[in-house]
Design a protein around this motif. Structure first.
Motif, PDB file in Angstrom:
ATOM      1  N   LYS A 161      71.845  24.773  39.555  1.00  0.00           N
ATOM      2  CA  LYS A 161      71.149  25.994  39.156  1.00  0.00           C
ATOM      3  C   LYS A 161      70.143  26.336  40.252  1.00  0.00           C
ATOM      4  N   ASN A 162      70.145  27.581  40.698  1.00  0.00           N
ATOM      5  CA  ASN A 162      69.234  28.050  41.745  1.00  0.00           C
ATOM      6  C   ASN A 162      69.358  27.239  43.037  1.00  0.00           C
ATOM      7  N   ASP A 196      76.034  31.651  42.981  1.00  0.00           N
ATOM      8  CA  ASP A 196      75.491  30.976  41.800  1.00  0.00           C
ATOM      9  C   ASP A 196      76.593  30.547  40.847  1.00  0.00           C
TER      10      ASP A 196
END
Length: 190
Positions: A25-26, A19
Motif C-alpha cells: 500500500k502506497n 497501486d
C-alpha cells in the motif's frame, strides 16, 4: 550498438495502475518482475530443506541465512509458504535473487535431487546432538512451526538431530533452528 542491449525493459505506469499491481500500500516504487529459475538437473550435496514451513517471514529469513552461510540450495517441500509472497521476498533482503531455491512435492521428488546424508531436526529420543554429527557435507530438514517434521520425512532422513538448549525452553522457531544448523554446516568453510 549503443551498449544498452542488456538493460531490462522499463515502463512508467500511471499511479492508479501502479497501486493496483504493487503488493504494498502506497509503495514508493520501483516495481519489477523476474523470471523464476528452473530446478537443477544434478544432485545437490548440501541443502537446507523446509517441510511445510508456512510462515513467509521464516521462509525468507532461512533463505537469507542460507545465502549468508554459503548453503548451495534451499528446497521447499510440501506445503511451504509461497516463495514469491511479498513477505517472503522482503524477508530474504535480496537473497531470493542470489540463492538457488526450488520446490518439490514430496520425499520421492526430494530423493531425485538431494544426495545423502540428510538429517532431520526433530525432538525425538533417537535424535543425536548436532555437536556429534558432521553436517558439513550433508543436508538438513526443518519442519513446520507447529508440527515439526512429518513421520514420512523422518523415515526418509538418515538420522534425526537435536540442537542442545536450556531444558526450560520449549523449542526454537523454524528460522532460528535453521540458522544454527546452517552455521554448523558451514563453519569450516566460512
Amino acid at each position: 550498438m549503443n551498449g544498452f542491449e542488456d538493460l531490462p525493459e522499463q515502463t512508467v505506469l500511471p499511479a492508479d495502475l501502479f497501486d493496483y499491481v504493487s503488493p504494498l500500500k502506497n509503495s514508493p516504487g520501483p516495481l519489477f518482475s523476474v523470471r523464476i529459475p528452473s530446478v537443477p538437473e544434478h544432485g545437490v550435496s548440501r541443502a537446507v530443506i523446509l517441510e511445510n514451513v508456512q510462515d513467509p517471514g521464516n521462509v525468507g529469513t532461512i533463505i537469507r541465512c542460507a545465502n549468508a552461510m554459503k548453503i548451495p540450495a534451499v528446497i521447499l517441500c510440501g506445503d511451504c509458504a509461497d516463495l514469491y509472497h511479498p513477505r517472503t521476498v522482503r524477508a530474504t533482503m535480496g537473497a531470493v535473487f542470489r540463492q538457488c531455491i526450488f520446490t518439490v512435492k514430496d520425499t520421492e521428488e526430494l530423493a531425485a535431487v538431494v544426495e545423502r546424508p540428510i538429517y532431520g531436526a526433530a525432538l525425538t529420543d533417537q535424535s543425536e546432538d548436532i555437536r556429534k554429527i558432521e553436517l558439513e557435507n550433508a543436508s538438513v530438514v526443518i519442519g513446520s512451526e507447529g508440527h515439526g517434521i512429518s513421520e514420512q520425512m523422518l523415515e526418509f532422513c538418515d538420522q534425526s538431530v537435536i540442537i542442545p538448549m536450556n531444558p526450560d525452553s520449549e523449542s526454537l522457531n523454524a528460522a532460528s533452528a535453521a540458522s544454527i544448523l546452517m552455521w554448523e554446516m558451514s563453519r569450516s568453510i566460512l
